[in-house]
Design an enzyme around this catalytic site. Structure first.
Site, mmCIF file in Angstrom:
data_model
loop_
_atom_site.group_PDB
_atom_site.id
_atom_site.type_symbol
_atom_site.label_atom_id
_atom_site.label_comp_id
_atom_site.label_asym_id
_atom_site.label_seq_id
_atom_site.Cartn_x
_atom_site.Cartn_y
_atom_site.Cartn_z
ATOM 1 N N GLY A 1 -4.253 -10.015 -41.776
ATOM 2 C CA GLY A 1 -5.271 -8.971 -40.648
ATOM 3 C C GLY A 1 -4.921 -9.417 -39.645
ATOM 4 C CB THR B 1 22.509 -9.596 -16.239
ATOM 5 O OG1 THR B 1 22.727 -11.088 -16.951
ATOM 6 C CG2 THR B 1 22.479 -7.967 -17.243
ATOM 7 C CG ASP C 1 23.254 -12.260 -28.064
ATOM 8 O OD1 ASP C 1 22.450 -11.939 -28.282
ATOM 9 O OD2 ASP C 1 24.850 -12.874 -28.739
ATOM 10 C CD GLU D 1 19.073 -19.079 -19.161
ATOM 11 O OE1 GLU D 1 20.035 -19.812 -19.270
ATOM 12 O OE2 GLU D 1 19.395 -18.937 -17.946
ATOM 13 N N GLY E 1 14.546 -10.999 -13.168
ATOM 14 C CA GLY E 1 13.128 -11.563 -12.644
ATOM 15 C C GLY E 1 12.792 -11.987 -11.615
ATOM 16 C CB THR F 1 18.908 -11.426 -25.880
ATOM 17 O OG1 THR F 1 18.748 -10.776 -26.789
ATOM 18 C CG2 THR F 1 19.147 -10.385 -25.236
ATOM 19 N NE ARG G 1 -9.031 -14.678 -45.404
ATOM 20 C CZ ARG G 1 -9.716 -13.434 -45.122
ATOM 21 N NH1 ARG G 1 -10.864 -13.728 -44.343
ATOM 22 N NH2 ARG G 1 -9.422 -12.381 -45.786
ATOM 23 C CB SER H 1 27.103 -11.661 -23.637
ATOM 24 O OG SER H 1 26.464 -11.185 -24.125
HETATM 25 C C1 LIG Z 1 13.059 -9.680 -19.751
HETATM 26 C C2 LIG Z 1 14.384 -10.571 -19.903
HETATM 27 C C3 LIG Z 1 14.831 -10.890 -18.787
HETATM 28 C C4 LIG Z 1 16.225 -11.221 -17.734
HETATM 29 N N1 LIG Z 1 16.341 -12.241 -16.573
HETATM 30 C C5 LIG Z 1 18.057 -11.774 -16.224
HETATM 31 C C6 LIG Z 1 17.461 -12.864 -14.582
HETATM 32 O O1 LIG Z 1 16.516 -13.268 -14.299
HETATM 33 N N2 LIG Z 1 18.582 -12.947 -14.114
HETATM 34 C C7 LIG Z 1 20.071 -12.133 -15.031
HETATM 35 O O2 LIG Z 1 21.162 -12.355 -14.456
HETATM 36 N N3 LIG Z 1 19.590 -11.884 -16.671
HETATM 37 C C8 LIG Z 1 18.405 -11.540 -16.920
HETATM 38 N N4 LIG Z 1 18.935 -11.338 -18.028
HETATM 39 C C9 LIG Z 1 19.862 -10.778 -18.887
HETATM 40 C C10 LIG Z 1 20.229 -11.131 -20.218
HETATM 41 O O3 LIG Z 1 20.295 -12.662 -20.006
HETATM 42 C C11 LIG Z 1 21.067 -10.459 -20.712
HETATM 43 O O4 LIG Z 1 20.743 -9.354 -21.560
HETATM 44 C C12 LIG Z 1 22.166 -10.942 -21.687
HETATM 45 O O5 LIG Z 1 22.551 -12.063 -21.100
HETATM 46 C C13 LIG Z 1 22.686 -10.355 -22.669
HETATM 47 O O6 LIG Z 1 23.534 -9.520 -22.191
HETATM 48 P P1 LIG Z 1 23.135 -7.981 -22.155
HETATM 49 O O7 LIG Z 1 22.219 -7.115 -22.201
HETATM 50 O O8 LIG Z 1 24.174 -6.837 -21.261
HETATM 51 O O9 LIG Z 1 24.005 -7.623 -23.701
HETATM 52 P P2 LIG Z 1 24.958 -7.779 -24.410
HETATM 53 O O10 LIG Z 1 26.164 -8.681 -23.658
HETATM 54 O O11 LIG Z 1 25.771 -6.586 -24.238
HETATM 55 O O12 LIG Z 1 25.241 -7.889 -25.875
HETATM 56 C C14 LIG Z 1 24.812 -7.081 -26.673
HETATM 57 C C15 LIG Z 1 25.332 -7.179 -28.156
HETATM 58 O O13 LIG Z 1 26.231 -7.408 -28.682
HETATM 59 C C16 LIG Z 1 26.443 -8.442 -29.102
HETATM 60 N N5 LIG Z 1 27.858 -8.853 -28.780
HETATM 61 C C17 LIG Z 1 28.539 -9.157 -27.694
HETATM 62 N N6 LIG Z 1 29.401 -9.941 -27.132
HETATM 63 C C18 LIG Z 1 29.703 -9.556 -28.646
HETATM 64 C C19 LIG Z 1 30.847 -10.318 -29.280
HETATM 65 N N7 LIG Z 1 31.980 -11.243 -28.209
HETATM 66 N N8 LIG Z 1 31.303 -10.889 -30.383
HETATM 67 C C20 LIG Z 1 30.329 -10.096 -31.137
HETATM 68 N N9 LIG Z 1 28.820 -9.415 -30.878
HETATM 69 C C21 LIG Z 1 28.436 -9.467 -29.716
HETATM 70 C C22 LIG Z 1 25.187 -9.385 -29.061
HETATM 71 O O14 LIG Z 1 25.183 -10.868 -29.616
HETATM 72 C C23 LIG Z 1 24.316 -8.204 -28.312
HETATM 73 O O15 LIG Z 1 23.726 -8.228 -29.724
HETATM 74 C C24 LIG Z 1 17.018 -10.431 -18.414
HETATM 75 C C25 LIG Z 1 17.243 -10.006 -19.897
HETATM 76 C C26 LIG Z 1 16.139 -9.689 -20.684
HETATM 77 C C27 LIG Z 1 15.570 -9.088 -21.716
#
Ligand SMILES: Cc1cc2nc3c(=O)[nH]c(=O)nc-3n(C[C@H](O)[C@H](O)[C@H](O)COP(=O)(O)OP(=O)(O)OC[C@H]3O[C@@H](n4cnc5c(N)ncnc54)[C@H](O)[C@@H]3O)c2cc1C
Length: 655
Positions: free
Chosen positions: A401, A134, A426, A424, A173, A422, A306, A140
């Site tokens: 509570g 990412t 979204d 692995e 990570g 989100t 409870r 995504s």
């Molecule tokens: C705690 C954490 C750990 C992570 N660990 C790793 C890691 O180790 N390695 C790694 O590579 N990544 C990692 N990630 C990244 C994670 O895989 C991405 O956050 C995820 O793939 C989503 O990408 P984004 O955050 O850019 O969201 P975006 O892709 O920007 O999405 C934002 C919103 O837009 C919506 N959206 C996007 N495209 C569309 C579409 N075509 N149609 C409709 N809606 C859409 C989505 O549903 C979402 O609600 C991690 C993320 C977190 C939060």
């Protein structure tokens, strides 16, 4: 343990029961007890210490091929991961990054030399790694990432570079504190050509933990949950690595810079590479099911102990699980957790088939099987993780509570699982992948689009539709065939009738979607606009498909149960799962005249009835999840005072 509990637990534990038992034993060690008032630094240190203990067990080795000291039992490996999710989810995610993502990428995208050189140390945790896919600007849409990996034939090195802040690797990570080596996904350029996304191994820290030359590392800081995992940002300034650092199973560079790949088409190559990483998605899905089980066990145990409000004329206050509405909150969630357990079990069995064989990667070359697995994993993962988010919130509220107090675990469960929807993949994007795969069935009818080259919304390769039956094919068909012809004759609790409704909806939604897309295109619409304007329909089609798949898995599970009493119980749970779904979606069936208003009302009455019928079994149903008391840990779930004291003792930090 009662006989019935033992039997039900054995049935749920299934094919890889031995690994579930091994992990339960490991988690009983006080080192793994949940802690609540700990700083981020201490939490990270504790999680690393726990991960080292896990590294000494069999769990991580199960995932890897025998030639690097693994056991190559993919189904058992994912089951182990899923069981570990009964405990601290920071540890789970840390391990998932290390073994599943970092190790998994080397295993599946690398070749023998990479395996031999890196995997033994990755398994033992002597080499901590990151999976850097990412970017700040692209999550995504991985295909559009902008980090570059440019081959320099003169020095025979690959130059990894982050062109700007938007192309920094984000949320990674193991990056902020512990990682030494990263699998970095980047656009590969060599010999004047651009070959799309590939993975390159890049050292990010030296042996003393200092960032390597040209690598900048930032800490993502506090997160909503999972604060025991050190997520960070990585940027590369013209960092040079040897040519052999390219994980080159799907594309390699000769010393002179010539690029070759067994897969000609760039897009196909990309999706094949991603498809091989599907195990991470399946693992998160299993973790979501486990977290739902923990939350429900706490909430049901509490609801049985409870008491509130005396019934008129009664001496004692009422046990809150005897309130109908309390049953309605917890029992359908419990029933659907059973349904998703069986769907997840089938998903793991499929993954085991695809990724097992003479080598871990042998059958993954069967593209059709892999693509089917990918679509199944996408749909089930979206469903289990949304289910977990909803269920854990419901359980929190159901405990009043007490559910808000950290020691009772629900706040941490809520915070830690939230991101499962989100990472692995979204969930919304994953459901679109499911629908696109289903639409390949209609590809012939979209033929014209193909020539326009704008068929982004239908998967790249023709494959058989995944609407085909799974293990349950014969049983399901037999049950459907036995249903009387008219809807109004169907018994709401007849499995064949229920199946026919789920199956009808799946086909109807999908047929309607295909017609709508075709009409849009034949009327001259732009392919993207046509698809975008039908996105709600797309998601409904995917959901209807997954709902049917999950029900099929439940039906298949009941069919293989050979104990009549257990079968009756599973039937009851399945009824509640189906009826509560029909109640939730009754507007759809009413709009399409598959339910009359009277029958729709009857569904609500039936949900009430089945909740009441299952109420006496509530404790058995959660006990059969087999969560050891010290792992469950929440005092509100542990009944008597001595158990509470034991939990307090066990919950104290080991150090
Ligand atoms: C705690 C954490 C750990 C992570 N660990 C790793 C890691 O180790 N390695 C790694 O590579 N990544 C990692 N990630 C990244 C994670 O895989 C991405 O956050 C995820 O793939 C989503 O990408 P984004 O955050 O850019 O969201 P975006 O892709 O920007 O999405 C934002 C919103 O837009 C919506 N959206 C996007 N495209 C569309 C579409 N075509 N149609 C409709 N809606 C859409 C989505 O549903 C979402 O609600 C991690 C993320 C977190 C939060």
């Amino acid at each position: 343990m009662t006989d019935q509990r033992q039997q039900l637990q054995a049935f749920l534990d299934g094919r890889w029961a031995w690994v579930r038992d091994e992990v339960r034993d490991t988690l009983r060690d006080p080192l793994f007890a949940p802690v609540f008032d700990i700083s981020i630094d201490d939490h990270r240190a504790r999680v690393l210490e726990q991960a080292r203990r896990i590294a000494a067990t069999r769990g991580p080795r199960l995932l890897f091929s025998k030639d690097v000291g693994g056991e190559q039992e993919v189904g058992a490996a994912i089951t182990a991961f899923e069981t570990q999710a009964l405990g601290d989810l920071s540890l789970l995610v840390k391990g998932g990054v290390q073994w599943g993502l970092f190790g998994g990428a080397i295993q599946h995208l690398g070749t023998t030399e990479h395996h031999q050189r890196y995997l033994p140390d990755a398994i033992s945790l002597d080499l901590l790694g990151c999976f850097a896919m990412t970017e700040t600007g692209h999550g995504s849409d991985v295909q559009s990432i902008r980090t570059t990996a440019t081959y320099d034939a003169e020095t025979q090195e690959i130059v990894v570079h982050t062109p700007d802040d938007d192309a920094r690797k984000d949320y990674i990570g193991n990056a902020a504190r512990d990682g030494r080596l990263a699998v970095v996904f980047a656009q590969l350029r060599t010999d004047g050509g651009d070959y799309g996304v590939h993975a390159v191994l890049v050292p990010i820290r030296d042996d003393d933990g200092r960032p390597c030359a040209g690598v900048s590392i930032e800490d993502c800081g506090p997160k909503l949950g999972l604060n025991g995992v050190d997520n960070g940002r990585l940027a590369f300034n013209q960092v040079r690595v040897p040519r052999t650092a390219l994980l080159d199973r799907y594309g390699s560079i000769a010393p002179d810079g010539a690029y070759t790949s067994p897969i000609e088409n760039e897009s196909r190559r990309f999706f094949t590479m991603l498809g091989n990483l599907v195990q991470g998605r399946i693992s998160v899905s299993g973790a979501a099911v486990s977290a739902s089980k923990v939350a429900l066990t706490i909430a049901v145990k509490y609801a049985l102990a409870r008491r509130q409000f005396k019934a008129p004329g009664g001496n004692e206050e009422v046990v809150i699980l005897d309130f109908l509405q309390h049953q309605r909150r917890l029992m359908p969630a419990l029933a659907s957790t059973y349904a998703l357990h069986f769907a997840q079990e089938e998903l793991i069995a499929r993954a085991h088939e695809v990724f097992d064989g003479d080598s871990v990667t042998a059958n993954a070359d069967d593209e059709l099987a892999r693509r089917k697995l990918e679509a199944l994993a996408a749909g089930i993962k979206a469903t289990t993780t949304w289910h977990a988010t909803h269920t854990i919130q419901t359980c929190r509220e159901a405990c009043g509570g007490a559910g808000y107090i950290a020691v009772n675990r629900l706040p941490q469960l809520k915070a830690d699982t939230d991101v499962f929807t989100t990472f692995e993949g979204d969930n919304t994007v994953l459901l679109q992948l499911v629908a696109k795969t289903l639409l390949t069935r209609y590809q012939a009818e979209f033929g014209e689009l193909d020539t326009l080259g704008t068929m982004r919304f239908v998967a790249d390769q023709v494959m058989e539709t995944v609407i085909e039956r799974t293990a349950a094919r014969n049983i399901v068909q037999r049950l459907i065939d036995a249903v009387p012809g008219r809807d109004e004759d169907g018994d709401l609790r007849d499995r064949g009738y229920q199946l026919s409704l789920f199956e009808w909806r799946e086909r109807h939604v999908l047929d309607g979607l295909a017609r709508r897309l075709r009409k849009g295109i034949t009327e001259g619409g732009d392919a993207f606009d046509v698809f975008n304007s039908a996105q709600d329909h797309v998601l409904t089609a995917a959901r209807a498909h997954v709902d049917r798949i999950v029900l099929d898995a439940f039906v298949a599970a009941i069919d293989r149960c050979d104990d009549p009493e257990l079968t009756r119980l599973l039937d009851l749970i399945c009824d509640l799962h189906v009826l509560s779904h029909l109640e939730r979606d009754r507007a759809y069936f009413l709009e399409h005249t598959r339910l009359t208003p009277a029958r729709a009302k009857a569904i609500t009455a039936a949900v009430n009835t089945v909740c009441g019928e299952l109420r006496p079994h509530a404790e058995l149903l959660v006990d059969a999840f087999g969560i050891p008391d010290v792992v469950l840990a929440a005092p509100i779930a542990l009944g008597d005072e001595s158990a509470r004291q034991a939990a307090k003792r066990d919950a104290a930090p080991a150090r």
